[in-house]
Design an enzyme around this catalytic site. Structure first.
Site, PDB file in Angstrom:
ATOM      1  N   GLY A 111     -30.698 -32.516 -17.596  1.00 17.78           N
ATOM      2  CA  GLY A 111     -29.685 -33.416 -17.054  1.00 17.78           C
ATOM      3  C   GLY A 111     -29.234 -32.930 -15.693  1.00 17.78           C
ATOM      4  O   GLY A 111     -29.598 -31.834 -15.246  1.00 17.78           O
ATOM      5  N   SER A 118     -25.091 -26.330 -20.108  1.00 14.56           N
ATOM      6  CA  SER A 118     -24.727 -24.993 -20.585  1.00 14.56           C
ATOM      7  C   SER A 118     -23.654 -25.071 -21.668  1.00 14.56           C
ATOM      8  O   SER A 118     -23.665 -24.289 -22.625  1.00 14.56           O
ATOM      9  CB  SER A 118     -24.238 -24.130 -19.417  1.00 14.56           C
ATOM     10  N   SER A 185     -34.262 -29.129 -14.641  1.00 16.95           N
ATOM     11  CA  SER A 185     -35.671 -29.526 -14.807  1.00 16.95           C
ATOM     12  C   SER A 185     -35.858 -31.002 -14.469  1.00 16.95           C
ATOM     13  O   SER A 185     -36.104 -31.816 -15.353  1.00 16.95           O
ATOM     14  CB  SER A 185     -36.158 -29.216 -16.227  1.00 16.95           C
ATOM     15  N   GLY A 234     -31.936 -30.469  -0.505  1.00 21.35           N
ATOM     16  CA  GLY A 234     -32.776 -30.648  -1.680  1.00 21.35           C
ATOM     17  C   GLY A 234     -32.008 -30.548  -2.979  1.00 21.35           C
ATOM     18  O   GLY A 234     -32.540 -30.070  -3.989  1.00 21.35           O
TER      19      GLY A 234
END
Length: 281
Positions: A111, A118, A185, A234
């Site tokens: 996510g 976490s 991810s 980024g």
């Protein structure tokens, strides 16, 4: 009175001052795991390189000499590693899972930054621990303090970051643990590559579907503010894409002003683990 035995040297010269020979093991393909004939020790002179091989019935020349029992070499080349050999152990995943009374798996939480990955990982670990199950959390930020400290956030390093975590998660699952991986991810292809490392549906993808505006309002680390100011390049969700899962096992929905509690999110994952018999009685 018993006479003291003369100590034997661990290394160094052998008889008449000659260098001591080194012993290199030769594995036996299909041979007995414990005791019995089939294994051999091959002595090599100091400095001589001997191949480590697995053998079966028959003969095969090795370094120009025929050695009884050798049929074929089974060393492999994997990536940049050459002449390597996989060694099996008589204690396998099944035995470890039986000992722990659970099935090893990977719960992969993905996510946006600030979505609560976490928080969910810790709540899930706490809930499973209270039920007597062994877990371990692989948190993206924590891993960058050690295992992945040599990686930055450029595309190539981010891909390597996910690859390493996937390989470590695979080891934990093979050990019989419930491994909880918590990482942004952002790309489907990288998550899919991690899924392919495991088998028998032991990769459980959990998507924290939290809108960008909710994550940005939370901004627990102040990263969104820095990204909007152009100080972070980024950043996922701002100037780098996030690709939501198209076919994950669990989706946890969160809307503005209506987000589930950490306990309720953990319960949703636990229910899945119970229904799919990962938590054995």
């Amino acid at each position: 009175m018993l006479a003291k035995a003369v100590p034997r040297p661990c290394s160094g010269a052998g008889r008449h001052g000659a260098p001591a020979a080194r012993l290199r093991s030769v594995g036996v393909a299909g041979g007995p795991r414990r005791g019995g004939a089939g294994g051999r020790l091959v002595a090599a002179d100091a400095g001589e390189r001997m191949p480590v091989v697995a053998v079966a019935a028959g003969k095969q020349p090795v370094n120009g000499a025929a050695m009884a029992g050798i049929d074929k070499l089974v060393t492999s080349t994997v990536g940049k590693s050459t002449n390597i050999l996989w060694h099996d152990c008589p204690i396998a995943q099944f035995e470890r899972q039986k000992l722990l009374n659970q099935k090893g798996c990977v719960v992969w939480i993905t996510g946006l930054s600030g979505s609560g990955k976490s928080t969910l990982a810790c709540a899930l670990s706490r809930e499973l621990h209270s039920r007597g199950h062994l877990t371990y959390i692989l948190d993206g930020d924590n891993l960058r303090h050690g295992l992945n400290r040599d990686l930055c956030f450029e595309a190539k390093d981010r891909a390597e970051n996910i690859r390493r975590v996937g390989e470590v998660a695979k080891l934990f699952a093979d050990a019989g643990l419930i491994c909880i991986a918590s990482l942004i991810s952002p790309y489907r292809s990288e998550r899919s590559a991690c899924r392919k490392l495991l088998h028998n549906s032991t990769f459980i993808e959990v998507f924290l579907n939290v809108p960008l505006e909710v994550c940005e309002a939370r901004d627990p680390k102040g990263l969104y503010k820095l990204a909007r100011a152009g100080k972070i390049k980024g950043f996922t969700g701002i100037d780098d894409p996030y690709e939501p899962p198209s076919d994950c096992e669990i989706v946890i929905q969160c809307k503005a002003g209506d987000c589930p509690t950490p306990k309720s999110m953990a319960d949703q994952v636990v229910s899945y683990l119970e229904a799919n018999e990962f938590l054995q009685d």
